[in-house]
Design a protein around this motif. Structure first.
Motif, PDB file in Angstrom:
ATOM      1  N   HIS A 115       7.575  46.331   8.051  1.00 55.27           N
ATOM      2  CA  HIS A 115       8.481  46.117   9.184  1.00 55.27           C
ATOM      3  C   HIS A 115       9.608  47.148   9.220  1.00 55.27           C
ATOM      4  O   HIS A 115      10.128  47.455  10.295  1.00 55.27           O
ATOM      5  N   CYS A 126       7.151  50.700  13.709  1.00 54.39           N
ATOM      6  CA  CYS A 126       6.493  49.390  13.611  1.00 54.39           C
ATOM      7  C   CYS A 126       7.100  48.445  14.638  1.00 54.39           C
ATOM      8  O   CYS A 126       8.297  48.184  14.624  1.00 54.39           O
ATOM      9  N   GLU A 173       5.094  45.441  15.626  1.00 53.74           N
ATOM     10  CA  GLU A 173       4.585  44.124  15.218  1.00 53.74           C
ATOM     11  C   GLU A 173       3.589  44.328  14.091  1.00 53.74           C
ATOM     12  O   GLU A 173       2.804  45.276  14.103  1.00 53.74           O
ATOM     13  N   TYR A 174       3.635  43.421  13.106  1.00 52.55           N
ATOM     14  CA  TYR A 174       2.714  43.495  11.977  1.00 52.55           C
ATOM     15  C   TYR A 174       2.689  42.129  11.312  1.00 52.55           C
ATOM     16  O   TYR A 174       3.688  41.689  10.752  1.00 52.55           O
TER      17      TYR A 174
END
Length: 103
Positions: free
Chosen positions: A30, A35, A37-38
């Motif tokens: 994150h 980034c 969304e993960y």
């Protein structure tokens, strides 16, 4: 924007152990530049015929990245190499879909 769906199937009974390592690695991912969304997802119970179940050993990683370069940097990050080394022996299969938004 780049979308990634990674379908990970663990060796029988190893999904939760992989997810523990995955969750421990999430803050580092994150924090990566680009980034958006993960996170992991598993089957929603009791949805009946609306869905095709992944099963008890599979989860999907849902990712969004700002650019192809951000995704490439993510793949090369040291914390991802460490995560892979810890989890590789527990993984039966891994399928990666890299997608672009449809116009």
């Amino acid at each position: 924007m780049i979308h990634v769906l990674a379908i990970i199937t663990a060796l029988p009974g190893k999904r939760e152990e992989i997810l523990e390592h995955f969750r421990a690695n999430m803050p580092a991912v994150h924090a990566e530049d680009g980034c958006i969304e993960y996170g992991p997802a598993t089957d929603t119970p009791d949805m009946g015929k609306m869905q095709t179940q992944l099963g008890p050993d599979t989860f999907v990683v849902i990712e969004k990245w700002a650019s192809p370069e951000a995704l490439k940097a993510h793949a090369a990050a040291p914390h991802m190499a460490e995560y892979a080394a810890k989890t590789r022996p527990m993984i039966a299969s891994r399928v990666i879909h890299i997608l672009s938004p449809a116009a």
